[in-house]
Scaffold this motif. Structure first.
Motif, PDB file in Angstrom:
ATOM      1  N   PRO A   1     -16.833 -34.013  28.746  1.00 11.93           N
ATOM      2  CA  PRO A   1     -17.512 -34.072  27.762  1.00 11.93           C
ATOM      3  C   PRO A   1     -17.087 -35.492  26.660  1.00 11.93           C
ATOM      4  O   PRO A   1     -16.142 -35.310  26.393  1.00 11.93           O
ATOM      5  CB  PRO A   1     -17.900 -32.780  27.066  1.00 11.93           C
ATOM      6  CG  PRO A   1     -16.920 -32.189  27.310  1.00 11.93           C
ATOM      7  CD  PRO A   1     -15.797 -33.107  28.507  1.00 11.93           C
TER       8      PRO A   1
ATOM      9  N   GLN B   1     -13.192 -27.054  26.392  1.00 10.02           N
ATOM     10  CA  GLN B   1     -14.396 -27.575  25.851  1.00 10.02           C
ATOM     11  C   GLN B   1     -15.342 -26.608  27.513  1.00 10.02           C
ATOM     12  O   GLN B   1     -14.806 -26.735  28.939  1.00 10.02           O
ATOM     13  CB  GLN B   1     -15.180 -28.501  26.522  1.00 10.02           C
ATOM     14  CG  GLN B   1     -13.964 -29.553  25.245  1.00 10.02           C
ATOM     15  CD  GLN B   1     -14.105 -31.230  25.362  1.00 10.02           C
ATOM     16  OE1 GLN B   1     -15.093 -31.200  24.640  1.00 10.02           O
ATOM     17  NE2 GLN B   1     -13.440 -31.467  25.441  1.00 10.02           N
ATOM     18  N   LYS B   2     -16.762 -26.749  27.440  1.00 13.14           N
ATOM     19  CA  LYS B   2     -17.626 -26.391  28.375  1.00 13.14           C
ATOM     20  C   LYS B   2     -18.047 -27.530  29.323  1.00 13.14           C
ATOM     21  O   LYS B   2     -18.661 -28.475  28.426  1.00 13.14           O
ATOM     22  CB  LYS B   2     -18.406 -25.427  28.663  1.00 13.14           C
ATOM     23  CG  LYS B   2     -18.228 -23.814  27.910  1.00 13.14           C
ATOM     24  CD  LYS B   2     -19.331 -23.192  27.050  1.00 13.14           C
ATOM     25  CE  LYS B   2     -19.152 -22.377  26.324  1.00 13.14           C
ATOM     26  NZ  LYS B   2     -20.315 -21.352  25.952  1.00 13.14           N
ATOM     27  N   THR B   3     -18.142 -27.110  31.077  1.00 14.86           N
ATOM     28  CA  THR B   3     -18.404 -28.575  31.401  1.00 14.86           C
ATOM     29  C   THR B   3     -18.623 -28.481  33.090  1.00 14.86           C
ATOM     30  O   THR B   3     -18.802 -27.007  32.888  1.00 14.86           O
ATOM     31  CB  THR B   3     -17.183 -29.771  31.569  1.00 14.86           C
ATOM     32  OG1 THR B   3     -17.982 -31.069  31.983  1.00 14.86           O
ATOM     33  CG2 THR B   3     -16.313 -29.585  32.380  1.00 14.86           C
TER      34      THR B   3
ATOM     35  N   GLU C   1     -14.594 -24.571  32.635  1.00  8.16           N
ATOM     36  CA  GLU C   1     -13.792 -25.519  31.327  1.00  8.16           C
ATOM     37  C   GLU C   1     -12.829 -26.397  31.903  1.00  8.16           C
ATOM     38  O   GLU C   1     -12.879 -26.254  32.672  1.00  8.16           O
ATOM     39  CB  GLU C   1     -13.350 -24.121  30.529  1.00  8.16           C
ATOM     40  CG  GLU C   1     -14.698 -22.937  30.002  1.00  8.16           C
ATOM     41  CD  GLU C   1     -13.902 -22.415  29.642  1.00  8.16           C
ATOM     42  OE1 GLU C   1     -12.613 -21.592  29.487  1.00  8.16           O
ATOM     43  OE2 GLU C   1     -14.083 -21.547  28.154  1.00  8.16           O
TER      44      GLU C   1
ATOM     45  N   SER D   1     -14.465 -31.831  18.311  1.00  4.24           N
ATOM     46  CA  SER D   1     -15.089 -30.546  19.200  1.00  4.24           C
ATOM     47  C   SER D   1     -16.637 -30.455  18.557  1.00  4.24           C
ATOM     48  O   SER D   1     -16.945 -29.491  19.585  1.00  4.24           O
ATOM     49  CB  SER D   1     -13.948 -29.584  18.930  1.00  4.24           C
ATOM     50  OG  SER D   1     -14.167 -29.572  17.531  1.00  4.24           O
TER      51      SER D   1
ATOM     52  N   ASN E   1     -19.094 -34.017  20.510  1.00  2.00           N
ATOM     53  CA  ASN E   1     -18.423 -33.677  22.447  1.00  2.00           C
ATOM     54  C   ASN E   1     -19.767 -32.496  22.752  1.00  2.00           C
ATOM     55  O   ASN E   1     -19.976 -32.042  22.470  1.00  2.00           O
ATOM     56  CB  ASN E   1     -17.139 -32.710  23.314  1.00  2.00           C
ATOM     57  CG  ASN E   1     -16.433 -34.734  22.728  1.00  2.00           C
ATOM     58  OD1 ASN E   1     -16.430 -35.594  22.832  1.00  2.00           O
ATOM     59  ND2 ASN E   1     -15.356 -34.261  23.244  1.00  2.00           N
TER      60      ASN E   1
ATOM     61  N   GLN F   1     -20.886 -30.771  25.166  1.00  2.00           N
ATOM     62  CA  GLN F   1     -20.661 -30.571  26.668  1.00  2.00           C
ATOM     63  C   GLN F   1     -21.570 -30.104  27.550  1.00  2.00           C
ATOM     64  O   GLN F   1     -22.971 -30.041  27.327  1.00  2.00           O
ATOM     65  CB  GLN F   1     -20.051 -28.974  25.914  1.00  2.00           C
ATOM     66  CG  GLN F   1     -18.563 -29.023  25.030  1.00  2.00           C
ATOM     67  CD  GLN F   1     -17.995 -28.064  24.169  1.00  2.00           C
ATOM     68  OE1 GLN F   1     -17.988 -26.946  25.041  1.00  2.00           O
ATOM     69  NE2 GLN F   1     -17.442 -28.177  23.106  1.00  2.00           N
TER      70      GLN F   1
ATOM     71  N   THR G   1     -26.730 -31.183  28.752  1.00  2.00           N
ATOM     72  CA  THR G   1     -25.732 -31.226  28.073  1.00  2.00           C
ATOM     73  C   THR G   1     -26.269 -30.404  26.764  1.00  2.00           C
ATOM     74  O   THR G   1     -27.178 -29.608  26.707  1.00  2.00           O
ATOM     75  CB  THR G   1     -24.879 -32.526  26.953  1.00  2.00           C
ATOM     76  OG1 THR G   1     -26.495 -33.382  26.261  1.00  2.00           O
ATOM     77  CG2 THR G   1     -24.850 -33.389  27.597  1.00  2.00           C
TER      78      THR G   1
END
Lengths: 365, 365, 365, 365
Positions: free
Chosen positions: C103, C313-315, C325, D264, D267, D269, D279
């Motif tokens: 991200p 982080q979520k991705t 993640e 955090s 970004n 995500q 996103t």
């Protein structure tokens, strides 16, 4: 003050003959292209001297190193930089004649433009060696063009007064090109080719040099490419062709000969063949109003004799500002034409690719 | 798809032959220049048809209107836009042959590029009329160049097979140019000039046309102007010259003839004269390595015969897609060369000014 | 698809973070410039990580090799190519997360633009490392500008919510700049600087990152540089500033704050001082109508927090096309702002030099 | 010195506020586009003053005349030139204050750049009126973009301290845009809109002026458009946005606010929705590494208060070189923001179209 060319395909050239290396950055290549290194090598070798006894004894291996833009056997789509390190440099050859302006070379003009700071060794940035990165870039252009069925071929049309046959402007096709491409000395009429080689050996023995012309054809360009103002196909091609050291003339189709014709002779009349519009003749070299008409694009390039000759010449010592004589030693090509053939094709490929990219599309698959 | 040219001096051309008008936007002119309208008029008139019985009967007054960039009798430094309204349009002349591709013209290539949407009347954007704004801009360039002592002159070198004397490449000077400039029909050898005019009248009576060449010289360019890659003086000049409709060949110095010479003949040897470095000969046309050497810059331009002829020609009806014949009525130049002379000079002036501006400096005072 | 920028000074950038090297070709440098390698080294070091405990542990020595355009301790005037070889590459760091889109990074956009062929290692061509050649080129620009008395200086204006004092827009001068330049951590208010460093260490300990702003001033630009359309000083500067990875905002003078003012407050009123025209205030940041007015050119750049963070982080896994993640290991800057300072100055110097070269002149002697 | 912009779509702007006319030449439009004159008129009218009691009383009808490039109700593909004649000029308003530099205007900088030769009447080439041809060109760009489903919308985000609601960066969609587009005074929160109008009337009654910001969104841009170096989407947009007179700040996504966030938080995500990568947030404004990611491209533009105010100001008589006071009479906008909305959208459309054309394709059918 610019070493940058192109709109959709952008080149940035750099380097001096006797510096660390020469190279080029190519912008605008599609991502995902696996380079045909065999083709690149073949083209680079066509430009190399020392293949026979009619060119310079200098060794230039022109081994290249790709610095960027190529990853996992594919172009990345980001700028591709290639460097060709300089080897076999004999800078001392030049040091002793440093202040003597070699007639026909860019010593004087480079001195004036760069105020005495240009790298004078081996012609520096003016060296014919700078055409090596152009041939590298041109080989990639050729590869992409070939995927789109577009082919570039050329032959030595003349050396001095010895003249090869002309292309048949309206009939030149892939067979014509393929036949020439297999030849070590690319001419249509081999008898004339032998006479050309004889002439080159003769001027070599005289410590002199000789000029010549190259005729090139680009096949299978669709109709509709190019612009009336200011980027005609002729403008784009001639701009790059006149960047090749030594080129003093460029003409398209019948070229200067067309000026002697009447309109009724010069006009390429139309007819339909297999649902396609063709012209009986091709005096315009495939270009009308700056735009391709689907016929072969044909042009001729006139290149002057190599300026470096062993004979005594009158010149000036620019430091002492006095008239002197100069005799250029060293290893020089008595005739640059054979080595210029791949260069002419390379820049033509680059110019044509830039023009075609104007129309978008995918040049890979 | 670009009608824009130049780096320091930027041109933006527009217009169609039978639309509301044609024009040009000139960027990069210095502020505070009082335009020499006498010179502009003179140059515009040189391009006009109808001065004699060897050109088209069309009337083009080419009266221009400056829209912007000129205020209180001075250039403002902001873009100068000029418009030349179209008059005496006979669009119906073209409507009846709209679908018939005129051989030698850009009808077909324009149709393909613009997908049938281009203005077909009178050649539209491809019309030779588009050279009028170039002559306007070129006259301003000439005015600025003259303030810097730089002079451009040219003569008709040939019409068909009738050939004028060549410039003496190393000796052409301001007297040579001034002598030509006073002539209605600019040739060096007046006897040859008369024969040219006879030839033009002859082809006219045959409802045919004839091509020719123009030789131009640019005097007093300092040494050091231009670039090795990719903006050689040859590249810059040829790029614009090949934008002139009908130009099929461009050569510098001895041009294609230099290819027949040996290096010992072709090299321009140096000597000192009055503390300046000169060359005995000028086979390279004042350019070495793409850069001026202080000698006259000399080049030749080959222009094809006017494509519009009264004789019957084979062509294609692009809508019906069938072979047909065409006979072009209307008022056409049997030979465009005399009217092309100021155009060649104009674009040369523009190219040279753009190159010189690279070096900064004040071109007014 | 272009890595080329500039009109009079032309840059051609290339390279990927973990390829053979990164570099730049600089066109348009004057001939005869002896490079100030001390300045280049100093600027390059300012950009380097690892100087303190607030930046990445990666080692980048950024030792450079000049390939061309420099000879006998002087620029030659021909293209200057510099290469910075890549070292200390840990490509395996990236291989394992290759298909996971990080991200805030360009992994996804690069994938889409380059169809999966871009070099994904270390950000490839998108890496902040590509700013190293810009700093190299910028150092040369700075050297030339300094010879013309033009000075560029900047300070960290904020890290997160911690705010340094602003420049006094109308009063910032060479003393202000010199004072900042001696500092390891360039702020005006040192107390605020300490708090910034604390904040950076805090976010680092949280495996997070933080953004910030940089304020820059260009002193001693003469009035009259720049263009109304389309190359305003703001346009030229912002174009390059927005090429720096992470920059999301650019403002000039009072910037967005000026939008809250009345005209009577915002207008910079004039007065004469020592025969020169000055303004009492400098809310317009030295630029009116896109052109400099002789007051300091001042602008601010907003840079986002480093996208690489250790937190989960979520991705998306782009190959499997499934939600996943990601936790980014590796050595990353918790705050890029200090290292961005010389980059902002570098591109500003390049933009300003390009603008000034528009006016010609000699930038060396 | 350039009024030319663009790579694939090329603009050439010209004209002065009180000269014969202003206009633009558009190069690169596809052939065969029937212009949507209703849309053009609508956009031109949005820019016009005099619609209400919050803008200048000057009448500008902005009726335009297409000179070239449009034939038989279709674009021809050749350069389209449009001219907007100047009317209702009151040049004498300016003559009497000719030598007095209006604070906040380009009088002084224009004087310095053009050495006193620029057209000083009504701001000349610097006039806000020059945005009319940009709006014309932008309307055509919008039409082409809409055919490709790309929509641009914007609202007045603030006037002075009165602030409208922000776009929901990740959620702004066609409904949001359509709702704003129907409003005479484009804001999200109408209550805030009323307060803005009140504020404008207030400053008007004080003979003062006020600045403001505009927030714009571009919807449905595919992922993969733009470049890392040097033509990032931010670079291209900001370059044109900073050519709009009065613009002093440009920011993307969260803009300067993102500098206060941690990585955090900043970004954006990723997750998958309907086989597409999205996103959750859109702090980067749809752009990563200079390239679109498929989310809405969102940016904000800060515009300074109109410099022309009726209040007395200190200034300089540049001829006499003495301190004086100035009071600007005439008809001026107390707030230019409402009229700037269509200009911001226009140049955004032009920038985006130029970027998309990089990818080729047919933008008509």
């Amino acid at each position: 003050m610019s070493g940058i060319w192109g709109k959709n395909l952008k080149l940035s050239i750099f380097g001096e003959s006797h510096g660390k290396g020469i190279g080029i950055v190519i912008n605008g290549l599609p991502a995902g292209l696996e380079l045909d290194f065999e083709l690149i090598d073949k083209e680079m070798k066509r430009r190399l001297p020392g293949r026979d006894n009619i060119s310079t004894k200098r060794k230039e291996s022109d081994s290249f190193e790709i610095i960027s833009g190529y990853f996992n056997k594919n172009t990345t789509g980001t700028p591709l930089c290639v460097i060709i390190p300089n080897e076999d440099k004999k800078s001392q050859d030049y040091d002793k004649i440093r202040e003597l302006l070699r007639p026909g070379h860019a010593d004087y003009t480079g001195y004036m433009k760069y105020k005495g700071f240009s790298d004078y060794r081996g012609g520096g940035h003016f060296s014919g060696r700078l055409t090596a990165p152009l041939v590298f870039a041109g080989a990639i252009a050729k590869q992409i063009l070939m995927k789109n069925n577009i082919v570039i071929g050329s032959h030595i049309l003349s050396i001095g007064h010895v003249q090869d046959d002309y292309f048949d402007l309206a009939q030149v096709d892939i067979n014509t090109i393929n036949k020439i491409n297999t030849k070590e000395f690319p001419v249509i009429n081999e008898e004339k080719g032998r006479k050309m080689i004889e002439l080159i050996q003769e001027v070599k023995s005289e410590q002199d040099s000789i000029g010549g012309t190259i005729e090139a054809a680009i096949l299978n360009l669709k109709a509709g490419i190019g612009d009336p103002f200011f980027d005609s196909v002729e403008s784009k091609l001639s701009h790059l062709l006149f960047s090749i050291p030594g080129v003093k003339g460029v003409e398209f189709g019948r070229g200067f000969e067309i000026t002697k014709l009447k309109g009724s002779q010069a006009n390429d009349q139309y007819y339909i063949q297999n649902e396609e519009i063709k012209t009986y003749t091709n005096n315009n070299g495939g270009i009308l109003g700056g735009i391709t008409n689907g016929m072969p694009v044909i042009f001729r390039v006139g290149i002057k004799p190599t300026p470096s000759i062993g004979l005594k010449q009158k010149t000036v010592n620019i430091k002492a500002m006095e008239n002197v004589e100069i005799k250029i030693d060293g290893r020089h090509d008595p005739c640059i034409i054979p080595r210029a053939v791949p260069v002419v094709e390379a820049v033509s490929g680059l110019a044509v690719l830039d023009l075609i990219m104007e129309h978008g599309g995918n040049f890979i698959g």
